[in-house]
Design a protein around this motif. Structure first.
Motif, PDB file in Angstrom:
ATOM      1  N   THR A   1      12.983  10.622   1.898  1.00 51.44           N
ATOM      2  CA  THR A   1      11.299   9.374   2.216  1.00 51.44           C
ATOM      3  C   THR A   1      10.966   8.289   2.957  1.00 51.44           C
ATOM      4  O   THR A   1      12.043   7.300   3.010  1.00 51.44           O
ATOM      5  CB  THR A   1      10.536   8.762   0.663  1.00 51.44           C
ATOM      6  OG1 THR A   1      11.532   7.825   0.770  1.00 51.44           O
ATOM      7  CG2 THR A   1      11.086  10.114  -0.699  1.00 51.44           C
ATOM      8  N   PRO A   2      10.214   8.514   3.930  1.00 51.28           N
ATOM      9  CA  PRO A   2       9.394   7.149   4.823  1.00 51.28           C
ATOM     10  C   PRO A   2       9.127   5.839   3.980  1.00 51.28           C
ATOM     11  O   PRO A   2       8.805   6.613   2.758  1.00 51.28           O
ATOM     12  CB  PRO A   2       8.806   7.682   5.498  1.00 51.28           C
ATOM     13  CG  PRO A   2       8.004   8.469   5.006  1.00 51.28           C
ATOM     14  CD  PRO A   2       9.280   9.259   4.138  1.00 51.28           C
ATOM     15  N   ALA A   3       8.430   4.929   5.264  1.00 49.27           N
ATOM     16  CA  ALA A   3       7.423   4.328   3.767  1.00 49.27           C
ATOM     17  C   ALA A   3       6.047   4.713   3.033  1.00 49.27           C
ATOM     18  O   ALA A   3       6.359   5.466   3.317  1.00 49.27           O
ATOM     19  CB  ALA A   3       6.914   3.030   4.795  1.00 49.27           C
ATOM     20  N   ALA A   4       5.876   3.904   1.918  1.00 46.57           N
ATOM     21  CA  ALA A   4       4.619   4.964   1.287  1.00 46.57           C
ATOM     22  C   ALA A   4       3.574   4.225   1.457  1.00 46.57           C
ATOM     23  O   ALA A   4       3.544   3.126   1.385  1.00 46.57           O
ATOM     24  CB  ALA A   4       5.852   4.999  -0.325  1.00 46.57           C
ATOM     25  N   ALA A   5       2.495   5.058   1.020  1.00 45.63           N
ATOM     26  CA  ALA A   5       1.475   4.480   1.135  1.00 45.63           C
ATOM     27  C   ALA A   5       0.996   3.344  -0.387  1.00 45.63           C
ATOM     28  O   ALA A   5       1.222   4.131  -0.998  1.00 45.63           O
ATOM     29  CB  ALA A   5       0.117   5.596   1.423  1.00 45.63           C
ATOM     30  N   PRO A   6      -0.248   2.972  -1.086  1.00 47.52           N
ATOM     31  CA  PRO A   6      -0.174   3.119  -1.624  1.00 47.52           C
ATOM     32  C   PRO A   6      -0.910   3.715  -3.422  1.00 47.52           C
ATOM     33  O   PRO A   6      -1.136   4.747  -2.363  1.00 47.52           O
ATOM     34  CB  PRO A   6      -1.542   1.530  -1.288  1.00 47.52           C
ATOM     35  CG  PRO A   6      -1.798   1.751  -0.182  1.00 47.52           C
ATOM     36  CD  PRO A   6      -1.316   2.308   0.450  1.00 47.52           C
TER      37      PRO A   6
END
Length: 494
Positions: free
Chosen positions: A302-307
């Motif tokens: 996983t990359p960085a996550a959105a809210p």
């Protein structure tokens, strides 16, 4: 032992050796068992599921009874199960007489089994724990200086534990004593470990002349050439192998890996995934697909996550305790490649779809990337239904409708995974992703969709170019390495 219960004592000693193979107190008590009638051997039978500690205990008793040559294979079997433990760090293994006494053919088998149990090179700790076996091999080579198989197998162990000069010396002696394909392979590997690439390639080419039908050597030559900047030559060797057998697994894996290295086209990896699915009975385990996917956003983690969308959180009940428990058992922030992520989610077929949707609404704080795994779990429900009319497709399409957030990213990734594992879904998923990419262009968070697009099989080349351009033009590049790990932690915390 004080209560005259030797079998219970033996069981405890085997357990102790499992945790501390050289514990002095355990060996002292083994000495007391060795004084029993029969040398205590009946207390440690070679049962079908005997523990490594039981094998080691029997080996030590055999050595105490004057049969170290019979004992060493048992000790090596324990080392094969747990190579990082110091099973052989005992005086009788270091006795030079053992290498003279043991049958060279038996020692060859023992050394090769050890080699298959460890990597090349072996981990640092394992190099230390396996060194006593190399000492046995040294003593045996002195007694049998022209035994080609012993020299080759000893070379294989030597290179794994960092003794590259000795590995080259022994392999070269073995190849001179008895020229053969295997001797040249051992020599080629030894030269390669020593950083002598031209000599390694020459030896491997000689191996091909001994057996032109062994296509694994072609793959080894190709890999060596590619690792040293000669990609075109490497692909020529792969093509030679594939001309002989288009389905030979080593050649196919190497070919797709090298072609992906040459042009970066995702199609090579998708075709490799197809080959793996269609050829489950391979000659040995391959890591080419995982190697190519490593450190690539979405292909390996996983990359960085959105809210998280709060509207969804108001729309569902809390997930059941069983759903959270099963999710916790499979969830991770990384995976080897998309088909591996799909396989890892198989246990979630025991979680009902409504419960997986509840996870999306109320992701447990202690579960890594819960939204991703919930969506992957949805893929396993009704998996036998044709893709276009399936409930799993409909649910995932509903989930990607809306803004960019953790759930829409997870659902889009699940759609992409379905395309990796099901060729019938590829055109549909590629169209869905292309439409989503066009929709979000220029909006905050569009980079994540662009990265997902680059992981999509059969995506139109123009859309792939658009996705790559969106990533290049992003204001903040995605961090890698340690920075990427920090981004992954954000997914866990949000």
């Amino acid at each position: 032992m004080a209560r005259d219960e030797p079998q219970q004592a033996a069981d405890h000693l085997a357990g102790a050796l499992n945790h501390a193979p050289t514990l002095p107190e355990a060996h002292e008590l083994l000495g007391r068992l060795a004084a029993l009638p029969g040398g205590g051997l009946t207390l440690f039978p070679l049962a079908p599921h005997v523990s490594a500690g039981g094998l080691a205990a029997r080996a030590h008793l055999l050595a105490a009874a004057g049969h170290p040559d019979e004992a060493l294979p048992l000790l090596a079997a324990a080392s094969g199960r747990a190579p990082g433990s110091d099973w052989a760090g005992v005086p009788w293994v270091g006795d030079p007489a053992l290498g003279v006494r043991i049958d060279p053919g038996l020692l060859v088998q023992l050394l090769m089994r050890l080699c298959t149990a460890v990597g090349d090179p072996a981990p640092t700790r394992t190099r230390t724990t396996l060194r006593p076996y190399l000492d046995v091999a040294k003593h045996a080579v002195r007694a049998n200086p022209e035994h080609a198989m012993l020299l080759g197998a000893g070379s294989a162990l030597a290179r794994r534990i960092g003794e590259t000069a000795l590995a080259v010396e022994w392999a070269a002696r073995g190849a001179r004593a008895r020229p053969s394909k295997l001797a040249e392979i051992w020599l080629g590997y030894a030269y390669r470990s020593a950083g002598k690439v031209p000599e390694a390639l020459a030896a491997l080419r000689r191996a091909v002349t001994h057996d032109p039908d062994d296509l694994s050597v072609y793959a080894d030559i190709a890999g060596t050439l590619a690792d040293n900047g000669r990609l075109e030559d490497a692909l020529n060797w792969v093509d030679r192998a594939l001309e002989r057998d288009p389905d030979y697994d080593c050649a196919v894996h190497t070919a797709h890996r090298l072609r992906h290295r040459a042009d970066g086209d995702l199609a090579h990896l998708v075709r490799l995934a197809d080959f793996i699915r269609d050829h489950p009975d391979e000659s040995h385990e391959h890591t080419d697909l995982a190697d190519c996917c490593r450190e690539v956003s979405w292909l390996s983690g996983t990359p960085a996550a959105a809210p998280l969308p709060r509207g969804l959180a108001r729309a569902a009940e809390e997930p059941s305790a069983d759903a959270v428990h099963r999710l916790r058992q499979v969830a991770s922030l990384s995976w080897a490649h998309p088909p591996a992520a799909y396989d890892a989610a198989i246990p979630l077929i025991l979680v009902q779809p409504f419960d997986l949707l509840a996870v999306l609404a109320h992701p447990p704080a202690d579960v890594a990337a819960a939204e991703i795994w919930a969506c992957l779990g949805l893929l396993h429900h009704g998996a036998e239904d044709p893709w276009l009319d399936s409930a799993r497709r409909k649910i995932l399409l509903d989930l990607i409708d809306g803004g960019l957030d953790r759930v829409t990213e997870a659902a889009l990734f699940a759609l992409i995974v379905s395309a990796w594992i099901d060729p019938e879904a590829r055109a549909d998923v590629a169209a869905i992703v292309a439409g989503r990419l066009t929709e979000v262009a220029g909006r905050p968070g569009a980079r994540s969709v662009a990265e997902l697009a680059l992981a999509t099989p059969d995506l139109d080349p123009a859309m792939r170019a658009t996705a790559a351009s969106m990533i290049r033009s992003a204001s903040v590049p995605r961090q890698r390495g340690r920075g990427r790990n920090r981004l992954l932690l954000r997914w866990r915390r949000q």
